[in-house]
Design an enzyme around this catalytic site. Structure first.
Site, short mmCIF file in Angstrom:
data_model
loop_
_atom_site.label_atom_id
_atom_site.label_comp_id
_atom_site.label_asym_id
_atom_site.label_seq_id
_atom_site.Cartn_x
_atom_site.Cartn_y
_atom_site.Cartn_z
N LYS A 1 -4.69 -0.71 -1.63
CA LYS A 1 -3.44 -1.23 -1.04
C LYS A 1 -3.34 -0.86 0.43
O LYS A 1 -2.66 -1.55 1.21
CB LYS A 1 -2.23 -0.73 -1.83
CG LYS A 1 -2.13 0.79 -2.01
CD LYS A 1 -1.42 1.48 -0.87
CE LYS A 1 -1.42 2.98 -1.06
NZ LYS A 1 -0.74 3.70 0.02
N ASP B 1 3.17 -0.26 -4.99
CA ASP B 1 2.64 0.45 -3.82
C ASP B 1 2.29 -0.51 -2.69
O ASP B 1 2.41 -0.17 -1.51
CB ASP B 1 1.42 1.27 -4.22
CG ASP B 1 1.29 2.56 -3.44
OD1 ASP B 1 2.12 2.79 -2.54
OD2 ASP B 1 0.38 3.35 -3.73
N THR C 1 3.92 0.04 0.98
CA THR C 1 2.97 0.36 2.05
C THR C 1 2.80 -0.81 3.01
O THR C 1 2.51 -0.60 4.20
CB THR C 1 1.60 0.73 1.44
OG1 THR C 1 1.80 1.67 0.39
CG2 THR C 1 0.69 1.36 2.48
N VAL D 1 -4.55 10.93 9.38
CA VAL D 1 -5.62 10.12 8.80
C VAL D 1 -5.09 8.75 8.40
O VAL D 1 -4.03 8.63 7.76
CB VAL D 1 -6.23 10.82 7.57
CG1 VAL D 1 -7.25 9.92 6.88
CG2 VAL D 1 -6.90 12.12 7.99
#
Length: 337
Positions: A196, A249, A253, A284
């Site tokens: 995702k 998700d 996201t 990250v």
């Protein structure tokens, strides 16, 4: 129920999950490799590089020494970047051998290892043998740390081949604002969690280019279709991709400024180079490495993933984003299903 829990990784998600577990009445030790971060957490009860304007519980203790963090822990939660999972797991193995303990393992990391294409649970199983651990459970779903810090309503899934282990994780985390469902499809949950982030890079890029809701909805929907195809090739349950770890998700996201992958894509769409985005993000961006791994996996397994391929070409081959979008749109017509 109360127990000693070690949380490995003090980024935004790891530190907020540690605080939640502390709030639920557990004794929690939070490990970070960064002594300055540990000092800030213990003395000021803040973690300003990752979560601004939040005060952590005074009973939450942070450590830079892994052995101290793991001592007496009955559960170990890994929340480190995917590229660090193997090394941290290897270090954990050495400490568990010394302590002669056998904790349950949980991870809330989202990614695929470069080169090996291993999922995080597979890395943990390889590095920490069965005689040093109990079951491995994956915690995943639509959950930004910033919203959990505000005690916003959040639903996630705990996936394990051992249903009792998943139920145990469910009991550890659940409270009035954080609800956990159980799932036995570890493969599907981990693939959905990792991939995702690729789609979030894409929706962010669309936003940066000035495209609207129609385009983003299209990308998320067709992105989910290709994630499902790859998951099915590994034997994942198709229902997983319509659940919290899948569509849930992708929505959170792929639409939120709290998502570093979405923000990274947005900056790419506005004209920044990948190196510039990585330098300015300060955290990250899992989707960048995952794009490469997923693209290579798709070729290896013969799974059609045109969106992933387009994003790979932009990130790793320097293809113009608008040209990539045009090429996607002008592909030959086909049936949706």
């Amino acid at each position: 129920m109360s127990e000693k829990i070690a949380v490995l990784g003090a980024g935004s998600w790891g530190s907020i999950l540690a605080n939640l577990l502390d709030e639920n009445g557990n004794e929690v030790s939070l490990w970070s490799y960064n002594p300055d971060q540990v000092k800030e957490l213990n003395e000021k009860h803040t973690n300003t590089h990752y979560i601004k304007d939040f005060t952590y519980s005074e009973t939450l203790k942070a450590y830079s020494d892994l052995k101290q963090a793991l001592t007496d822990a009955t559960t170990v939660l890994f929340v480190v970047p995917t590229k660090a999972v193997r090394s941290v797991a290897s270090d954990t193995k050495a400490v568990l051998e010394e302590l002669h303990t056998k904790p349950q393992l949980i991870h809330a990391s989202k990614g695929i290892e470069q080169g090996t294409y291993k999922r995080v649970s597979e890395i943990l199983a390889e590095e920490i043998p069965a005689d040093l651990r109990k079951s491995i459970t994956v915690l995943s779903g639509p959950s930004h740390a910033e919203d959990v810090a505000k005690r916003d309503i959040t639903l996630v899934t705990a996936a394990s081949a051992d249903l009792d282990a998943a139920k145990h994780v469910q009991q550890l985390f659940m409270n009035r604002y954080f609800r956990v469902y159980t799932n036995s499809d570890v493969i599907g949950v981990e693939i959905a969690a990792a991939l995702k982030n690729i789609i979030a890079l894409g929706t962010g890029a669309l936003n940066g280019l000035g495209y609207g809701d129609n385009a983003k909805a299209a990308l998320m929907t067709r992105g989910l279709a290709e994630i499902s195809r790859l998951g099915a090739s590994f034997g994942a349950n198709p229902q997983t991709f319509t659940g919290l770890a899948g569509v849930g998700d992708i929505i959170v996201t792929g639409t939120s400024q709290n998502s570093r992958n979405y923000r990274a894509g947005d900056e790419l769409g506005k004209g920044q180079t990948l190196d510039e985005v990585i330098d300015t993000m300060g955290m990250v961006i899992e989707g960048v490495a995952t794009t490469k791994a997923a693209y290579e996996l798709s070729k290896q397994r013969g799974v059609e993933m045109p969106i992933t391929e387009a994003i790979y070409q932009v990130l790793y081959e320097g293809k113009d984003i608008r040209k990539a979008i045009s090429d996607l749109m002008m592909r030959e017509g086909r049936s949706e299903f």
